[in-house]
Design a protein around this motif. Structure first.
Motif, short mmCIF file in Angstrom:
data_model
loop_
_atom_site.label_atom_id
_atom_site.label_comp_id
_atom_site.label_asym_id
_atom_site.label_seq_id
_atom_site.Cartn_x
_atom_site.Cartn_y
_atom_site.Cartn_z
N ILE A 164 -45.93 67.81 -120.84
CA ILE A 164 -45.20 67.20 -120.26
C ILE A 164 -44.11 66.22 -120.13
O ILE A 164 -43.22 65.07 -119.88
N LYS A 165 -45.72 64.97 -119.75
CA LYS A 165 -45.77 63.49 -120.11
C LYS A 165 -45.04 62.69 -121.38
O LYS A 165 -43.94 62.21 -121.88
N SER A 166 -45.26 64.09 -123.21
CA SER A 166 -44.45 63.75 -123.65
C SER A 166 -42.59 64.26 -124.02
O SER A 166 -42.47 64.05 -125.27
N ALA A 167 -42.41 64.80 -122.94
CA ALA A 167 -41.06 64.77 -123.22
C ALA A 167 -39.73 64.39 -123.90
O ALA A 167 -39.59 63.46 -123.22
N GLY A 168 -39.52 64.57 -124.43
CA GLY A 168 -38.51 63.84 -125.46
C GLY A 168 -37.22 64.15 -124.55
O GLY A 168 -36.00 63.10 -124.77
N ILE A 169 -37.21 65.10 -124.23
CA ILE A 169 -35.18 65.66 -123.34
C ILE A 169 -35.92 65.26 -121.78
O ILE A 169 -37.41 66.34 -121.28
N VAL A 170 -35.44 65.33 -120.72
CA VAL A 170 -35.43 65.53 -119.35
C VAL A 170 -33.69 66.02 -118.33
O VAL A 170 -32.72 65.14 -119.03
N ILE A 171 -34.12 66.92 -118.80
CA ILE A 171 -32.79 67.09 -117.33
C ILE A 171 -32.99 67.53 -116.13
O ILE A 171 -33.54 68.29 -115.53
N HIS A 172 -32.30 66.80 -115.38
CA HIS A 172 -33.05 66.94 -113.95
C HIS A 172 -31.32 66.97 -112.71
O HIS A 172 -30.57 65.87 -113.27
N GLY A 173 -31.97 67.07 -111.84
CA GLY A 173 -30.13 67.08 -110.39
C GLY A 173 -30.99 65.67 -109.55
O GLY A 173 -32.15 64.76 -109.89
N ILE A 174 -30.56 65.25 -109.15
CA ILE A 174 -30.50 64.31 -108.60
C ILE A 174 -29.75 64.74 -106.54
O ILE A 174 -28.44 65.59 -106.86
N GLY A 175 -30.55 64.47 -105.48
CA GLY A 175 -30.29 64.69 -103.93
C GLY A 175 -29.95 63.82 -103.25
O GLY A 175 -29.66 62.69 -103.65
N GLU A 176 -28.70 63.88 -101.97
CA GLU A 176 -29.19 63.04 -101.53
C GLU A 176 -30.35 63.99 -99.78
O GLU A 176 -31.10 64.46 -100.13
N ALA A 177 -30.97 62.56 -99.91
CA ALA A 177 -32.13 61.68 -99.43
C ALA A 177 -32.26 62.63 -98.58
O ALA A 177 -33.59 64.11 -98.22
N LYS A 178 -32.38 63.30 -97.24
CA LYS A 178 -32.55 63.23 -96.39
C LYS A 178 -31.51 64.48 -96.46
O LYS A 178 -33.01 65.46 -95.82
N THR A 179 -31.16 65.81 -96.67
CA THR A 179 -30.65 67.25 -97.28
C THR A 179 -31.87 67.44 -97.89
O THR A 179 -32.84 68.49 -97.87
N MET A 180 -32.83 66.49 -98.64
CA MET A 180 -33.12 66.96 -99.42
C MET A 180 -34.86 66.88 -98.94
O MET A 180 -35.52 68.00 -98.49
N ALA A 181 -35.77 65.74 -98.03
CA ALA A 181 -36.32 65.82 -96.99
C ALA A 181 -36.29 67.12 -96.15
O ALA A 181 -37.71 67.85 -96.16
#
Ligand code: G3H
Length: 255
Positions: free
Chosen positions: A146-163
């Protein structure tokens, strides 16, 4: 009219690139706050960008969330994905199963006709459990991958909504409010300057690991996420942004 729409978004992309100071921005029409299928359009754009990269025998780490589920929906096989491996970026963050990184990672691999590995870690880990888990041979090997992943695809959330969605404890919700967190990504919470104010304790990719990645694609849209996207990009991580018109317009009004 179609041409005008296209050039309108091109223009928005140029302005947003400049405002956010990032190298690449893709904007799809609509606002995913109002129209959930816009997430699939962002998914299509993210997959399109991913496919421009050499993918053979690459490790692709992915996060969870409804937007990444949209990316998984649009994943398609390609001849250069031989030996490509999908892995979840981090362990449990408290999401429902359909929003978990493991679920999304498996779905992406299935649709791309390639392989995946899953990371099974409980959402809430004590320090002792955490320390012994990372020493388990199976977990240790996978963590290295996982730490060697050359490619990362991720989301971004609004803080309070995510918590709230992740049923965080009241202590955590209070902390996030007091520290004025506005954004969340990978289980990290950021204030509007892009500083980390809270981090969910789970194993997997850490923020600093992203500096070694060759391709990082952030996928996030909806006007309600404008401040979150802006804050996250202040961390200095060189992400490509795939977003929608709703977020893009709100971002430009705010900057
Ligand atoms: O880390 C960010 C969240 O996973 C975003 O979730 O795509 O459902 O808004 P979402």
């Amino acid at each position: 009219p179609v041409m005008n729409e296209v050039s309108g978004l091109d223009n928005l992309e140029e302005r947003l690139k400049e405002a956010l100071n990032i190298p690449e921005v893709f904007i799809v029409p609509g606002d995913s706050d109002d129209t959930p299928w816009v997430k699939k359009e962002m998914g299509r754009a993210a997959v399109g960008r991913l496919k421009k990269f050499q993918l053979t025998r690459r490790v692709i780490a992915v996060t969870g969330g409804t937007t990444l589920a949209g990316v998984a929906d649009m994943m398609i096989p390609s001849s250069d994905m031989e030996g490509t491996l999908f892995v979840p970026a981090r362990g449990g963050l408290g999401e429902q199963v359909e929003n978990q990184a493991n679920t999304i990672c498996a779905k992406m691999a299935r649709k791309a006709h390639t392989d995946y590995r899953l990371l099974h870690v409980p959402d809430q880990l004590s320090e002792e459990a955490y320390q012994s888990l990372i020493e388990e041979p199976g977990v240790k090997d996978l963590l290295e991958i996982i730490k060697s992943a050359g490619i990362v695809i991720h989301g971004i959330g609004e803080a309070k909504t995510m918590a709230q969605r992740r049923k965080s404890t009241l202590d955590v919700i209070d902390k996030i409010e007091q520290e004025h967190a506005v954004a969340e990504a990978f289980g990290y919470y950021f204030n509007q300057s892009g500083e980390v104010v809270h981090k969910v304790k789970t194993i997997g990719l850490q923020l600093e690991d992203l500096e070694r990645s060759e391709l990082v694609i952030a996928v996030a849209g909806g006007r309600s996420k404008a401040k979150a996207i802006e804050a996250y990009l202040k961390t200095g991580i060189q992400s490509i942004l795939v977003t929608d018109e709703g977020a893009a317009k709100a971002l430009l009004e705010g900057t």
